[in-house]
Design an enzyme around this catalytic site. Structure first.
Site, PDB file in Angstrom:
ATOM      1  N   ASP B   9      -3.773 -12.473  -0.798  1.00 27.74           N
ATOM      2  CA  ASP B   9      -3.390 -11.137  -1.247  1.00 27.74           C
ATOM      3  C   ASP B   9      -3.718 -10.142  -0.138  1.00 27.74           C
ATOM      4  O   ASP B   9      -4.866 -10.050   0.289  1.00 27.74           O
ATOM      5  CB  ASP B   9      -4.207 -10.823  -2.522  1.00 27.74           C
ATOM      6  CG  ASP B   9      -3.729  -9.548  -3.180  1.00 27.74           C
ATOM      7  OD1 ASP B   9      -2.718  -8.989  -2.722  1.00 27.74           O
ATOM      8  OD2 ASP B   9      -4.363  -9.117  -4.161  1.00 27.74           O
ATOM      9  N   ASP B 111       3.472  -8.724  -1.121  1.00 29.37           N
ATOM     10  CA  ASP B 111       2.180  -8.765  -0.420  1.00 29.37           C
ATOM     11  C   ASP B 111       1.234  -9.848  -0.929  1.00 29.37           C
ATOM     12  O   ASP B 111       0.054  -9.794  -0.660  1.00 29.37           O
ATOM     13  CB  ASP B 111       1.512  -7.391  -0.488  1.00 29.37           C
ATOM     14  CG  ASP B 111       1.193  -6.990  -1.918  1.00 29.37           C
ATOM     15  OD1 ASP B 111       1.683  -7.658  -2.835  1.00 29.37           O
ATOM     16  OD2 ASP B 111       0.442  -6.018  -2.115  1.00 29.37           O
ATOM     17  N   GLU B 112       1.741 -10.791  -1.692  1.00 31.91           N
ATOM     18  CA  GLU B 112       0.846 -11.878  -2.102  1.00 31.91           C
ATOM     19  C   GLU B 112       1.621 -13.177  -2.227  1.00 31.91           C
ATOM     20  O   GLU B 112       2.820 -13.175  -2.493  1.00 31.91           O
ATOM     21  CB  GLU B 112       0.128 -11.548  -3.417  1.00 31.91           C
ATOM     22  CG  GLU B 112       1.064 -11.167  -4.540  1.00 31.91           C
ATOM     23  CD  GLU B 112       0.329 -10.764  -5.812  1.00 31.91           C
ATOM     24  OE1 GLU B 112      -0.641 -11.451  -6.187  1.00 31.91           O
ATOM     25  OE2 GLU B 112       0.750  -9.772  -6.434  1.00 31.91           O
TER      26      GLU B 112
END
Lengths: 368, 415
Positions: B9, B111-112
């Site tokens: 993350d 974003d993860e």
């Protein structure tokens, strides 16, 4: 108004006119059926402003009058009343409608018949008479290729044109075309109208499988299909139809095959097993010597099938949207058919081996 | 063998990425070290906070807050407009880096991501995670949290423990001490409403739900109740699925500079949206079967219509013509505030259904490819359709700063 009639008659009439009633309309009268009694007949009418249906039934009329009833409600009533009893309909001056059948009694609210748009009268000067069964078959064989693209409104209808002693029906959606010719003694040249596909498919459903005739009357903007006790009037589509013959007449057909219709139909159907959902892959065909190889290949799998045929002309490799071919093969009754190809980019023409009662054109898919 | 799953993350993704990118351009100021946010427009001071730096968070600035509010909390706030192209590039780089270590990488959002690293390392899993974390920060210039576990559910929970730049472990035999004491809102799949409902039913900690009779939860939440219960018990067998990177749909939308009172006012903007969407479609080498148009009226109602085609298209002209038709179907005479165009039912393959009515898809393809080529070389504004002249619409709708160069991992090294 007060009348009494058989439930089966009323149900048949309601079901027929409901085909011209819109379920949702900003004008409530257009969601209704107009019931009128006059001259010893009970007449039901539906009108969605594109087409109108009028159905006449017999019954005992005690008091003449007319009323508009909600199509869905009245249809449900006619459907759910017991079949063995007659139905009595009585209205008062406030358009309250009482419906009785044996020990069942219902009250519904009707509407003032004044607001109902009249179904246009069609001049009886130009007419064609044809067997209902023949006409039904004609419609069935062209209706599938009527277009549904709003940007080309004229192709949302089928062209009906008469020649000396024959009637032609043509439909095309840009990718395929159907032409159906019926020889009809006594037909005069001159009919050239485009009937909306939706009206034609309703006519098809109303037509019966018997020797009764349908009389077709037409003028500039309207057409009337008179089936005796049932009449359908539709607006005609305005505009110039394509000069459809140019699509196939100017072509040079290098390959011609004669093939068993059921074999190729079933072959394509099998090829479509691996073409599912969003996958719109074409089916390819390779014609070599006296054999056609039908092939489809997707992520799910591959299908290959060889079908024997009689070939004249060149070998060929071509691909199609399989549904287009299947639609054609399903609508034909002939055992063997002739297919002509104008190269792998040109139109493909499907005809009877002898005669000219139908002609289908399907355009192929270009694969890179 | 037990699986080993990592959840990676990015810390403060948008802001870190922007910061890293600026440092590579030669900026000396790292916006991560000052009160800074990503979001909205600096001049117009409108929009919301999409991401905030740790110093900004100290002022009480939170994601989702309006910029007006944020500026009140911290008048010296540094505001940076978002740049999605940059984010996509950064995200892609991270995916590429992880893919070097394991083929099983699933992009969960921009974003993860999850990575199944079972059998991909020797030694301790935590050491391997730390090594990955260092590799990401040293080559890409931003920090990440890594959650280490044997299921996706627990790995994701673990990566959220404390930030930034940390590795946390949470294995299924550690639930009692590390998982059950967590407050209920930390439970995966629990949104605000469900959280409130659970809270009102008396559940405060994940353990409270885990020890409950699942039948009772089913009564309150139907089948979802069973999912809540199994999540609370840390049960998750779902595999890491490498994401299918082919787009399922391509769409662009915009808010008009002024409400359009007539279709003619809206058309040029719709055309420029069609241009950008179809350009992207062609760049992906795909064709679309479904075209949908959405319009937002000035009373903030949103409606959309779509059309399915018999033959797929990638032609700007055809897509625009269909959009015009859809606009007329949709428009109820209310002034229009925003328009969006979306292409779906995407296929690759390049088959063209031939047409007898002169819709020459092959010819259109040639024209479109030619226009795309010219625009690529000389810029989008070198060629414009006549109908967009003096309309205020761009020839091709501008969605983000498209002109940034593609970032290579080694350029990001400076951070």
């Amino acid at each position: 108004m007060k009348f009494n009639c058989a439930k089966t008659d009323l149900l048949e009439a309601v079901s027929a006119v409901q085909r011209a009633v819109s379920n949702k309309n900003i004008f409530t009268v257009l969601e209704g059926i107009l019931i009128t009694t006059a001259d010893g007949n009970i007449v039901l009418r539906g009108n969605d402003m594109e087409k109108g249906i009028e159905y006449t039934i017999e019954g005992n009329i005690e008091e003449n009058g007319s009323v508009i009833v909600n199509s869905r409600i009245f249809g449900d009533i006619a459907r759910k009343m017991p079949a063995e009893n007659n139905i009595t309909v009585i209205t008062d001056q406030n358009y309250n409608v009482k419906i009785d059948s044996g020990s069942i009694h219902m009250d519904i609210k009707g509407m003032d018949p004044e607001g109902f748009p009249a179904i246009p009268e069609v001049d009886k000067e130009n007419s064609i008479e044809i067997d209902q069964e023949f006409f039904r078959e004609m419609i069935r064989q062209v209706i599938f290729s009527v277009g549904n693209d709003d940007s080309k409104p004229i192709f949302k209808g089928a062209l009906m044109e008469s020649k000396e002693n024959s009637l032609n029906m043509v439909s095309l959606d840009g990718y395929r075309m159907s032409i159906r010719r019926e020889s009809l003694l006594g037909t005069k040249e001159g009919m050239n109208v485009v009937v909306p596909g939706r009206a034609l498919s309703e006519v098809m459903r109303l037509l019966k499988n018997d020797d009764d005739k349908v009389n077709i009357y037409y003028e500039n903007s309207q057409i009337l299909f008179d089936l005796g006790n049932c009449k359908l009037v539709s607006n005609l589509l305005q505009g110039e139809y394509l000069n459809y013959r140019s699509i196939y007449q100017s072509q040079k057909f290098d390959t011609e095959i004669v093939i068993d219709r059921e074999k190729i139909m079933e072959g394509i159907d099998r090829a479509m097993i691996v073409i599912t959902g969003d996958n719109k892959s074409p089916v390819s065909m390779v014609i070599e010597n006296d054999e056609m190889t039908v092939n489809s290949k997707t992520e799910i799998g591959t299908v290959t099938e060889k079908i024997s045929l009689e070939k004249t002309g060149l070998d060929l490799r071509i691909a199609f949207n399989p549904k287009f071919l299947l639609d054609v093969f399903k609508s034909i009754n002939d055992e063997r058919i002739k297919i002509s190809f104008a190269g792998s980019d040109g139109p493909c023409v499907i005809e009877p081996v002898n005669g000219e009662e139908f002609l289908y054109v399907v355009l192929p898919v270009r694969t890179s | 063998m037990d699986r080993m799953i990592f959840h990676i993350d990015c810390n403060n993704a948008f802001l870190s990425w922007e910061a890293a990118y600026r440092l590579t351009k030669g900026d000396t100021l790292d916006i991560r070290t000052i009160p800074a946010v990503i979001g909205g427009n600096r001049e117009k001071r409108k929009g919301i906070v999409l991401a905030s730096s740790y110093p900004a968070k100290k002022y009480g600035i939170r994601t989702g807050m309006s910029l007006m509010e944020a500026c009140k909390l911290c008048p010296s706030l540094d505001i940076n407009p978002p740049d999605y192209d940059l984010y996509v590039q950064c995200s892609d780089e991270m995916m590429a880096l992880l893919s070097k270590h394991t083929p099983l990488v699933e992009r969960y959002s921009i974003d993860e991501c999850f990575a199944d690293v079972t059998g991909c390392y020797t030694g301790d899993a935590k050491d391997f995670a730390d090594m990955l974390r260092n590799e990401i920060s040293s080559t890409l210039g931003f920090t990440v949290n890594i959650g280490v576990s044997n299921s996706k559910l627990l790995a994701k929970t673990a990566s959220g423990f404390s930030k930034p730049d940390k590795t946390h472990e949470l294995y299924s035999d550690e639930l009692e001490e590390k998982y059950f004491p967590l407050p209920i809102h930390k439970l995966f799949m629990i949104g605000f409403r469900t959280c409130m409902k659970l809270y009102n039913l008396g559940y405060r900690k994940i353990g409270d739900v885990a020890h409950e009779d699942p039948k009772l939860l089913r009564k309150h939440f139907k089948l979802f109740g069973l999912l809540i219960w199994s999540n609370a018990n840390g049960v998750d067998h779902s595999p890491v699925r490498p994401y299918d990177e082919r787009p399922k749909g391509i769409g662009n939308g915009m808010t008009l500079p002024a409400d359009a009172e007539t279709p003619e006012e809206a058309y040029p903007f719709m055309l420029s949206l069609c241009e950008i969407s179809s350009q992207r479609l062609r760049a992906a080498g795909m064709q679309a079967y479904t075209i949908s148009l959405g319009i937002r009226t000035n009373d903030f109602r949103f409606n959309s219509h779509q059309r399915k085609l018999v033959s797929p298209t990638q032609s700007t002209k055809e897509i625009y013509n269909i959009c015009r038709m859809l606009y007329n179907e949709l428009w109820d005479k209310t002034p229009v505030r925003g328009i969006s165009v979306r292409l779906a039912g995407l296929v690759t393959g390049g088959t063209i259904q031939l047409d007898m009515l002169g819709n020459n898809e092959a010819r259109q393809q040639k024209i479109d490819n030619c226009i795309d080529g010219i625009r690529e070389k000389y810029g989008d504004s070198c060629l414009r359709r006549a109908s967009t002249i003096n309309s205020g619409a761009e020839p091709v709708a501008v969605t983000t700063h498209k002109k940034y160069p593609k970032i290579k991992p080694n350029i990001m090294n400076g951070a």
